[in-house]
Design an enzyme around this catalytic site. Structure first.
Site, PDB file in Angstrom:
ATOM      1  N   ASP A 177       0.845  -1.193   0.000  1.00  0.00           N
ATOM      2  CA  ASP A 177       0.000   0.000   0.000  1.00  0.00           C
ATOM      3  C   ASP A 177       0.888   1.255   0.000  1.00  0.00           C
ATOM      4  O   ASP A 177       1.851   1.327  -0.775  1.00  0.00           O
ATOM      5  CB  ASP A 177      -0.959  -0.037   1.201  1.00  0.00           C
ATOM      6  N   TYR A 304      -3.285  11.188   1.229  1.00  0.00           N
ATOM      7  CA  TYR A 304      -3.789  11.185  -0.140  1.00  0.00           C
ATOM      8  C   TYR A 304      -3.814  12.607  -0.699  1.00  0.00           C
ATOM      9  O   TYR A 304      -3.421  12.846  -1.841  1.00  0.00           O
ATOM     10  CB  TYR A 304      -5.194  10.588  -0.180  1.00  0.00           C
ATOM     11  N   HIS A 358      -4.611  -7.778   0.387  1.00  0.00           N
ATOM     12  CA  HIS A 358      -3.899  -6.514   0.545  1.00  0.00           C
ATOM     13  C   HIS A 358      -3.106  -6.428   1.842  1.00  0.00           C
ATOM     14  O   HIS A 358      -2.241  -5.568   1.970  1.00  0.00           O
ATOM     15  CB  HIS A 358      -4.931  -5.382   0.491  1.00  0.00           C
TER      16      HIS A 358
END
Length: 380
Positions: A177, A304, A358
């Site tokens: 990630d 982000y 993930h």
């Protein structure tokens, strides 16, 4: 760099407040028999929250964390928390483990013993590593970021400074990630220090004209990715554009925070429709409670935004030339093929895994440990 010992010790008042909020949850309505189709399942969330309220033992997880040496340091004005476990093997080499969102160093606890003391876990002494496991700035016990600009490149520079302060001039890095993105920036910005990367998550740019037609696998992956982008990236758009708006819910409502994270855990793990077939309630809640007690549900999402503002979303412009070993777990979010990945990374090892998603350190720790060991032998 001044390094201070750290012990996790959440005040009783914080846990009492959490319990009170869980008791007084105001539940939303839901379409009957909706399951997970509209987002986090109401039935599952009520079951999980009842366990959180009545049975979950945060102090037990605190004790697990505190069984390992932890520290904090101020780097570029930001507090950085990290676990630092030295191997009993004198020849051990340093490995930096980097988590992503919505995760924390707690994701890696199952890896610490097997990687630092492989002989005690069926491995070989020459595979031993010293582990450095930071909470990324804005996440967990590093606390919220206090100024703008904490994007992956700045994090990479900060972690390079941390490794210098700990006396490691060269090191390897594992990441998934955002940890993979930061690891790639470390290799790009500090190539003389990063000896190799082990990644489970890739940011790639797709086929180029000289590659010819896509294979059947590449066509299927492109179709899967288009569907994922259309149906599963609403959280990303909000984090990247208006992170402060969702921060109020994530920091003020424990159930709001839990739903935001659990929906991703359910979608991103290889669970055959049953989240608890791969993650226990205690594992789920240890992670969520880490975000709650540190009030980093909002600041973690700012990564982000900072990345988007810096023009760093997507694959890096430069190719990562450090040797890269890639473990391909079948339910990873952004899957690729080796020939596509080689445009962006100097891939020296490409290993499909039997199962996992993930969060392989939580879902399939044995597979991940084996691949890290074998990869580092080749990278060395």
């Amino acid at each position: 760099m001044e390094v201070s010992p750290y012990t996790v010790a959440v005040p009783d008042a914080v846990l009492a407040d959490l319990h009170s909020r869980l008791v007084n949850t105001r539940w939303p309505d839901s379409i009957p028999n909706a399951g997970w189709s509209y987002g986090a399942s109401l039935d599952y969330m009520q079951e999980l929250v009842a366990y959180w309220r009545d049975e979950f033992d945060w102090r037990a997880f605190e004790a697990r964390l505190n069984a390992f040496p932890q520290f904090t340091a101020t780097i570029d004005g930001q507090n950085v928390h990290f676990i630092h476990v030295k191997s009993p093997v004198p020849s051990a080499f340093p490995l930096l483990l980097l988590h992503g969102w919505p995760s924390s160093p707690g994701e890696f606890l199952k890896l610490i013993g097997p990687l630092t003391d492989p002989v005690a876990h069926g491995g070989r002494a020459e595979d031993a590593v010293d582990l450095i496991i930071p909470s990324l700035p804005g996440f967990g016990f590093s606390g919220p970021t206090t100024e703008a600009g904490w994007h992956p490149a700045r994090m990479a520079d900060g972690l390079a400074a941390l490794m210098t302060g700990l006396g490691y001039e060269q090191f390897f890095v594992h990441g998934g990630d955002w940890g993979s993105v930061v690891a790639s920036q470390l290799a790009l910005r500090h190539p003389e220090r990063v000896q190799g990367l082990h990644l489970t998550f890739l940011m790639t740019s797709g086929l180029r004209p000289e590659d010819g037609d896509p294979t059947e696998e590449e066509s299927q992956l492109a179709s899967d990715q288009a569907m994922y982008s259309m149906t599963e990236t609403g959280y990303l758009a909000l984090h990247a554009s208006k992170p402060q708006t969702i921060a109020y819910s994530l920091v003020d409502s424990p159930v709001g925070l839990a739903a935001w994270i659990v929906e991703k855990l359910n979608k991103w793990t290889d669970n055959d429709g049953d989240l608890e077939s791969v993650l226990t309630k205690d594992e789920i809640l240890s992670n969520i409670t880490t975000y709650w007690v540190t009030a980093t549900g909002g600041s973690s999402g700012r990564l982000y935004f900072e990345t988007a503002v810096a023009g760093m979303m997507g694959p890096a412009i430069e190719r990562v030339e450090a040797p890269v070993a890639v473990a391909i777990f079948p339910q990873e979010l952004y899957r690729s093929t080796r020939r596509i990945a080689e445009h962006n990374y100097n891939v020296v090892r490409w290993t499909p895994q039997q199962k996992g998603g993930h969060f392989p350190a939580l879902e399939q720790p044995e597979l991940l440990v084996a691949d890290i060991r074998e990869s580092l032998r080749e990278l060395r």
